[in-house]
Motif scaffolding. Structure first.
Motif, PDB file in Angstrom:
ATOM      1  N   THR A 146      -1.692  28.005 -16.402  1.00  0.00           N
ATOM      2  CA  THR A 146      -2.668  27.078 -15.845  1.00  0.00           C
ATOM      3  C   THR A 146      -2.853  25.870 -16.756  1.00  0.00           C
ATOM      4  N   GLU A 147      -2.867  26.108 -18.066  1.00  0.00           N
ATOM      5  CA  GLU A 147      -3.003  25.004 -19.013  1.00  0.00           C
ATOM      6  C   GLU A 147      -1.807  24.055 -18.907  1.00  0.00           C
ATOM      7  N   ILE A 148      -0.619  24.605 -18.743  1.00  0.00           N
ATOM      8  CA  ILE A 148       0.583  23.776 -18.586  1.00  0.00           C
ATOM      9  C   ILE A 148       0.493  22.949 -17.306  1.00  0.00           C
ATOM     10  N   LEU A 149      -0.038  23.567 -16.237  1.00  0.00           N
ATOM     11  CA  LEU A 149      -0.207  22.851 -14.967  1.00  0.00           C
ATOM     12  C   LEU A 149      -1.153  21.663 -15.139  1.00  0.00           C
ATOM     13  N   ILE A 150      -2.254  21.861 -15.838  1.00  0.00           N
ATOM     14  CA  ILE A 150      -3.218  20.779 -16.046  1.00  0.00           C
ATOM     15  C   ILE A 150      -2.585  19.647 -16.853  1.00  0.00           C
ATOM     16  N   LEU A 151      -1.816  19.989 -17.884  1.00  0.00           N
ATOM     17  CA  LEU A 151      -1.136  18.963 -18.681  1.00  0.00           C
ATOM     18  C   LEU A 151      -0.123  18.190 -17.835  1.00  0.00           C
ATOM     19  N   ALA A 152       0.589  18.898 -16.967  1.00  0.00           N
ATOM     20  CA  ALA A 152       1.540  18.226 -16.075  1.00  0.00           C
ATOM     21  C   ALA A 152       0.807  17.262 -15.146  1.00  0.00           C
ATOM     22  N   TYR A 201       4.084  27.323  -7.353  1.00  0.00           N
ATOM     23  CA  TYR A 201       3.194  26.588  -8.247  1.00  0.00           C
ATOM     24  C   TYR A 201       3.747  25.176  -8.421  1.00  0.00           C
ATOM     25  N   PRO A 202       2.856  24.170  -8.589  1.00  0.00           N
ATOM     26  CA  PRO A 202       3.294  22.763  -8.572  1.00  0.00           C
ATOM     27  C   PRO A 202       3.737  22.201  -9.912  1.00  0.00           C
ATOM     28  N   HIS A 203       3.852  23.048 -10.954  1.00  0.00           N
ATOM     29  CA  HIS A 203       4.242  22.541 -12.277  1.00  0.00           C
ATOM     30  C   HIS A 203       5.531  21.709 -12.234  1.00  0.00           C
ATOM     31  N   PRO A 204       6.643  22.274 -11.739  1.00  0.00           N
ATOM     32  CA  PRO A 204       7.900  21.507 -11.807  1.00  0.00           C
ATOM     33  C   PRO A 204       7.862  20.243 -10.976  1.00  0.00           C
ATOM     34  N   ALA A 205       7.140  20.270  -9.827  1.00  0.00           N
ATOM     35  CA  ALA A 205       7.074  19.080  -8.974  1.00  0.00           C
ATOM     36  C   ALA A 205       6.355  17.945  -9.684  1.00  0.00           C
ATOM     37  N   MET A 237       0.831  -1.196   0.000  1.00  0.00           N
ATOM     38  CA  MET A 237       0.000   0.000   0.000  1.00  0.00           C
ATOM     39  C   MET A 237       0.874   1.258   0.000  1.00  0.00           C
ATOM     40  N   PHE A 238       1.955   1.208   0.794  1.00  0.00           N
ATOM     41  CA  PHE A 238       2.873   2.358   0.831  1.00  0.00           C
ATOM     42  C   PHE A 238       3.516   2.584  -0.527  1.00  0.00           C
ATOM     43  N   PHE A 239       3.904   1.470  -1.197  1.00  0.00           N
ATOM     44  CA  PHE A 239       4.504   1.589  -2.523  1.00  0.00           C
ATOM     45  C   PHE A 239       3.507   2.192  -3.512  1.00  0.00           C
ATOM     46  N   SER A 240       2.232   1.798  -3.399  1.00  0.00           N
ATOM     47  CA  SER A 240       1.212   2.314  -4.310  1.00  0.00           C
ATOM     48  C   SER A 240       0.966   3.799  -4.086  1.00  0.00           C
ATOM     49  N   LEU A 241       1.063   4.233  -2.829  1.00  0.00           N
ATOM     50  CA  LEU A 241       0.850   5.647  -2.503  1.00  0.00           C
ATOM     51  C   LEU A 241       2.103   6.492  -2.689  1.00  0.00           C
ATOM     52  N   SER A 242       3.227   5.836  -2.983  1.00  0.00           N
ATOM     53  CA  SER A 242       4.500   6.558  -3.068  1.00  0.00           C
ATOM     54  C   SER A 242       4.506   7.705  -4.079  1.00  0.00           C
ATOM     55  N   PRO A 243       3.852   7.582  -5.265  1.00  0.00           N
ATOM     56  CA  PRO A 243       3.852   8.732  -6.185  1.00  0.00           C
ATOM     57  C   PRO A 243       3.246   9.990  -5.575  1.00  0.00           C
ATOM     58  N   LEU A 244       2.148   9.832  -4.820  1.00  0.00           N
ATOM     59  CA  LEU A 244       1.528  10.991  -4.171  1.00  0.00           C
ATOM     60  C   LEU A 244       2.430  11.555  -3.081  1.00  0.00           C
ATOM     61  N   ILE A 245       3.079  10.661  -2.353  1.00  0.00           N
ATOM     62  CA  ILE A 245       4.000  11.116  -1.300  1.00  0.00           C
ATOM     63  C   ILE A 245       5.155  11.889  -1.923  1.00  0.00           C
ATOM     64  N   TYR A 246       5.715  11.354  -3.018  1.00  0.00           N
ATOM     65  CA  TYR A 246       6.812  12.041  -3.706  1.00  0.00           C
ATOM     66  C   TYR A 246       6.351  13.398  -4.237  1.00  0.00           C
ATOM     67  N   LEU A 247       5.128  13.451  -4.754  1.00  0.00           N
ATOM     68  CA  LEU A 247       4.615  14.704  -5.307  1.00  0.00           C
ATOM     69  C   LEU A 247       4.494  15.770  -4.226  1.00  0.00           C
ATOM     70  N   ILE A 248       3.910  15.393  -3.089  1.00  0.00           N
ATOM     71  CA  ILE A 248       3.729  16.359  -1.993  1.00  0.00           C
ATOM     72  C   ILE A 248       5.082  16.825  -1.468  1.00  0.00           C
ATOM     73  N   LEU A 249       6.020  15.890  -1.308  1.00  0.00           N
ATOM     74  CA  LEU A 249       7.355  16.260  -0.830  1.00  0.00           C
ATOM     75  C   LEU A 249       8.063  17.176  -1.834  1.00  0.00           C
ATOM     76  N   SER A 250       7.884  16.901  -3.126  1.00  0.00           N
ATOM     77  CA  SER A 250       8.514  17.727  -4.162  1.00  0.00           C
ATOM     78  C   SER A 250       7.940  19.138  -4.161  1.00  0.00           C
ATOM     79  N   ILE A 251       6.621  19.243  -3.990  1.00  0.00           N
ATOM     80  CA  ILE A 251       5.988  20.565  -3.930  1.00  0.00           C
ATOM     81  C   ILE A 251       6.546  21.364  -2.751  1.00  0.00           C
ATOM     82  N   LEU A 252       6.656  20.709  -1.582  1.00  0.00           N
ATOM     83  CA  LEU A 252       7.207  21.382  -0.400  1.00  0.00           C
ATOM     84  C   LEU A 252       8.670  21.750  -0.621  1.00  0.00           C
TER      85      LEU A 252
END
Length: 450
Positions: A307-313, A26-30, A1-16
């Motif tokens: 904003t369009e670039i963010l949605i595509l990301a 803005y979260p585009h690069p993350a 379960m942790f492995f499956s959730l890892s992309p979201l965890i990585y995303l949140i950590l990258s944004i921070l």
């Protein structure tokens, strides 16, 4: 379960990481960084077909939102150019009392969203003007945006014209009015608490800064309140909301608003190169008042591109999570965990929130959980109206709280405030999610004890 959730965890950590190390708000690069790393790590998994399929599906689902964003950018620019926005701001200054400013923003936005059936239409038109009022009277923009978003989603949730309300009811085969009546039990309580919260926050702001007294002495405000209102400039506003009431598509409503604003501009009925330039690059105000000019300047297609670039990301990130099997594994684990009625309802809410984060689209956050838990709900004898309410309690309500979701990106672009900034002040959405979860947990404990 942790492995499956890892992309979201990585995303949140990258944004921070980007936010606090390089002050990137803005979260585009993350999103791009995490999606790129996951794609590289999974390149030997031979799942490129699933990745392409997921990207295509998610892209098609957000394409209408991306298209509508372009219309909103042109609408804001055309309304600023023709004086519609300044007229709406003038009316707002005349009628919105500073002592009840935040509650008034929420209530007015709720009424407009209930009439139009669209939180997007309300935020992109009336919401922009209300933010202008807040700017002129020196009210904190983050709080004003939170009140407007709260009102927009309360009205949207209870409107029979709302697309998400109709979608949730149709997915669960619940008549629309039965679905709305069932939502009233919790939605009205949440909104009432939110209005009280806005009232006390309003008192705190005025007592802290005395901004209302200072602003009302401003010569610019005096000239605004003393000058007569050009009521004919509200024709584009009437056309936008009137067409929404007649159930015309939001594209048609926004197009009517753009064309009518161009026709009724200050220079008379004309289509000049300046107008087309404004629609593309935005409007530049030169009224002589710095605050007013800062707010009115903007809009246009170019302003929407980030904003369009963010949605595509976000679509690419969601495709990686879904195409490489992370999302499917999470759903399997949730189904294994859900043992009784309350677990299934909590799972429905949790899955809707998860999909809002992964797919960046509120419609998928309603459709996928409805399909995933329909058979389980039938087995446990769960009323269909409970499933439909749970879908909206999370799928609809949490969509503007996620920066890379199409709804969060739209609200941020329209109101000119980042999601992270207005998030603490979206009282209705936050209170409603907490209240819905608490009620389910209390009911679960009662059923166990009995």
């Amino acid at each position: 379960m942790f492995f499956s959730l890892s992309p979201l965890i990585y995303l949140i950590l990258s944004i921070l990481f980007f936010r606090f190390l390089w002050e990137v708000n803005y979260p585009h690069p993350a999103a791009l960084l995490v999606a790129g790393i996951l794609s590289f790590l999974q390149r030997r998994n031979r799942k490129i077909v699933f990745l392409k399929s997921s990207f295509r599906k998610n892209f098609v689902s957000v394409l209408p939102a991306m298209e509508i964003l372009f219309f909103v950018g042109m609408l804001i620019a055309s309304w600023a150019y023709s004086g519609v926005l300044s007229t709406m701001i003038q009316i707002g200054i005349l009628f919105l009392q500073p002592d009840y400013f935040l509650p008034s923003l929420a209530i007015v936005s709720a009424m407009a969203a209930m009439v139009s059936g669209s939180s997007w239409t309300t935020a992109g038109t009336l919401g922009v003007a209300l933010m202008g009022v807040a700017e002129v009277i020196s009210f904190p923009q983050t709080m004003a945006a939170g009140a407007i978003v709260s009102g927009c989603y309360f009205g949207d949730k209870l409107s029979p014209l709302s697309d998400t309300t109709n979608l949730a009811s149709s997915l669960t085969h619940v008549p629309i009015w039965k679905h709305i009546r069932h939502m009233l039990k919790t939605t009205c309580i949440s909104f009432g608490i939110a209005i009280l919260g806005f009232y006390f926050l309003n008192l705190y702001v005025w007592d802290l800064g005395q901004t209302s007294n200072v602003s009302l002495e401003n010569g610019f405000l005096s000239s605004v309140t003393s000058s007569s209102v050009s009521w004919f400039k509200l024709i584009p506003v009437v056309l936008v909301f009137g067409s929404s009431v007649l159930k015309m598509h939001i594209r048609v409503s926004l197009l009517l608003g753009i064309v009518s604003a161009i026709l009724f501009n200050s220079n008379g009925f004309e289509f000049s190169f300046e107008i087309w330039e404004t629609l593309v690059f935005g409007f530049e105000s030169n009224s002589g008042n710095e605050v007013f000019d800062r707010f009115l300047s903007g809009g246009g297609i170019v302003a929407i591109l980030p904003t369009e670039i963010l949605i595509l990301a976000a679509v690419w990130f969601g495709a990686v999570v879904e195409g490489y099997g992370y999302l499917n594994e999470i759903l399997i684990q949730i189904k294994v965990w859900a043992k009784d009625k309350w677990d299934i309802l909590l799972s429905t809410m949790g899955t809707s929130f998860l999909l809002n984060m992964v797919t960046a689209d509120q419609y998928l956050s309603l459709v996928i959980p409805a399909r995933a838990f329909r058979s389980l709900a039938e087995e446990k004898g769960i009323p269909e109206k409970d499933i439909s309410r749970s879908l909206e309690d999370s799928g609809t309500i949490t969509s503007p709280l996620i920066p890379w979701n199409s709804c969060g990106a739209f609200m941020s672009t329209s109101l000119g405030v980042s999601v992270v900034s207005f998030l603490p002040f979206v009282f209705f959405n936050l209170i409603h999610v907490v209240l819905a979860v608490l009620l389910l947990l209390v009911a679960k404990n009662k059923s166990k004890s009995s």
